[in-house]
Design a protein around this motif. Structure first.
Motif, PDB file in Angstrom:
ATOM      1  N   VAL A  74     -32.843   7.408  91.916  1.00  0.00           N
ATOM      2  CA  VAL A  74     -33.945   6.649  91.508  1.00  0.00           C
ATOM      3  C   VAL A  74     -33.410   5.101  90.878  1.00  0.00           C
ATOM      4  CG1 VAL A  74     -36.005   6.523  89.896  1.00  0.00           C
ATOM      5  CG2 VAL A  74     -35.201   8.624  90.930  1.00  0.00           C
ATOM      6  N   GLY A  75     -34.145   4.216  91.210  1.00  0.00           N
ATOM      7  CA  GLY A  75     -33.718   2.688  90.963  1.00  0.00           C
ATOM      8  C   GLY A  75     -32.895   2.218  91.759  1.00  0.00           C
ATOM      9  N   GLU A  95     -37.101  10.913  94.823  1.00  0.00           N
ATOM     10  CA  GLU A  95     -37.908  11.819  94.032  1.00  0.00           C
ATOM     11  C   GLU A  95     -38.656  12.600  94.822  1.00  0.00           C
ATOM     12  OE1 GLU A  95     -39.104   8.914  90.314  1.00  0.00           O
ATOM     13  OE2 GLU A  95     -40.241   8.293  92.193  1.00  0.00           O
ATOM     14  N   LYS A 181     -42.596   3.523  97.486  1.00  0.00           N
ATOM     15  CA  LYS A 181     -42.293   3.138  96.127  1.00  0.00           C
ATOM     16  C   LYS A 181     -41.691   1.836  96.008  1.00  0.00           C
ATOM     17  CE  LYS A 181     -42.910   7.854  94.547  1.00  0.00           C
ATOM     18  NZ  LYS A 181     -42.360   9.047  93.700  1.00  0.00           N
ATOM     19  N   VAL A 183     -39.653  -0.721  92.794  1.00  0.00           N
ATOM     20  CA  VAL A 183     -38.923  -0.314  91.600  1.00  0.00           C
ATOM     21  C   VAL A 183     -39.207  -1.259  90.492  1.00  0.00           C
ATOM     22  CG1 VAL A 183     -36.548  -0.236  90.689  1.00  0.00           C
ATOM     23  CG2 VAL A 183     -36.949   0.471  93.258  1.00  0.00           C
ATOM     24  N   LYS A 188     -37.433   2.842  87.087  1.00  0.00           N
ATOM     25  CA  LYS A 188     -38.318   3.705  87.551  1.00  0.00           C
ATOM     26  C   LYS A 188     -39.160   3.242  88.710  1.00  0.00           C
ATOM     27  CE  LYS A 188     -39.597   6.014  82.842  1.00  0.00           C
ATOM     28  NZ  LYS A 188     -40.372   6.585  81.933  1.00  0.00           N
ATOM     29  N   HIS A 189     -39.503   4.268  89.526  1.00  0.00           N
ATOM     30  CA  HIS A 189     -40.435   3.913  90.740  1.00  0.00           C
ATOM     31  C   HIS A 189     -41.767   3.983  90.316  1.00  0.00           C
ATOM     32  CE1 HIS A 189     -36.813   5.312  93.581  1.00  0.00           C
ATOM     33  NE2 HIS A 189     -36.487   4.405  92.839  1.00  0.00           N
ATOM     34  N   VAL A 190     -42.500   3.192  91.304  1.00  0.00           N
ATOM     35  CA  VAL A 190     -44.043   3.094  91.150  1.00  0.00           C
ATOM     36  C   VAL A 190     -44.577   3.312  92.557  1.00  0.00           C
ATOM     37  CG1 VAL A 190     -44.147   0.619  91.186  1.00  0.00           C
ATOM     38  CG2 VAL A 190     -46.100   1.840  90.470  1.00  0.00           C
TER      39      VAL A 190
END
Length: 221
Positions: A74-75, A95, A181, A183, A188-190
């Motif tokens: 992640v990231g 994720e 997603k 970053v 964090k991911h969105v």
């Protein structure tokens, strides 16, 4: 070492690699290539906060999944955009999701026309093939190299995202799905399905125009 291929192996053996290399050939242009290779290890770029200004649902089109030989976290992701001088950090599929299992080796990178940043050059997503060198960036701007294992192009519903950073504007076209997603500044991911106008996402802003992936000084819009 005698070749660039030998140097790559030495510099990455057991993940950490050697502290340095001794090159048998001394021609200036040859040494420059070895120097560039060494400097790639642990290189960094400056990422900025891009403010999302518009989100537009599009119709069907072809998008590109890049499956690499590297497991990402992640990231981490890849820099992709419709402008060579403005790219979005597209997160890896690292994720878990209620829809699919995680695929930490993959970046669902965007539409076939988009650019991907590879060092000081760019490539079209549609050009990538197995064995090609690509770069993985994280939210702190750290960059590491990887290679394409395969590229998967499929027809999917698309959406356009427009953002502004430092007075520059850029767009990217991504698949409209919960698992794709961007970053956030903190790493964090969105998901693009929950992205809203005003949100801040990580982007890279360049300066020069490009022809065939190489920077040039010219007037261009």
């Amino acid at each position: 070492v005698k070749t660039l291929e030998d140097a790559k192996v030495v510099l990455t053996t057991l993940e950490k690699g050697a502290d340095g290399i001794v090159v048998e050939r001394a021609e200036r242009d040859v040494l420059k290539k070895f120097s560039d290779l060494v400097s790639e290890e642990g290189s960094r770029i400056e990422l900025k906060e891009g403010k999302v200004m518009d989100i537009k649902q599009l119709g069907m089109g072809e998008r590109v999944c890049i499956d690499t030989v590297t497991l990402m976290t992640v990231g981490e992701g890849m820099l992709v955009g419709n402008r060579a001088g403005f790219m979005f950090l597209i997160g890896s599929e690292s994720e878990e999701s209620e829809y699919v299992a995680s695929r930490p080796f993959r970046v669902n990178a965007g539409s076939v026309n988009a650019y991907i940043k590879v060092g000081e050059k760019t490539k079209y997503l549609s050009e990538l093939k197995a064995g090609d060198y690509v770069e993985i960036a994280d939210f702190n701007g750290r960059v590491k190299g990887s290679y394409v294992g395969r590229v998967k192009i499929e027809k999917r519903p698309l959406m356009l995202i427009r953002a502004i950073a430092d007075g520059e504007e850029g767009t990217v076209i991504l698949q409209n799905a919960e698992t794709i997603k961007l970053v956030l500044p903190g790493g964090k991911h969105v998901s693009v399905s929950s992205l809203k106008k005003g949100d801040k996402v990580l982007v890279w802003v360049g300066e020069k125009a490009r022809h065939f992936g190489t920077e040039v000084e010219e007037f261009i819009i």
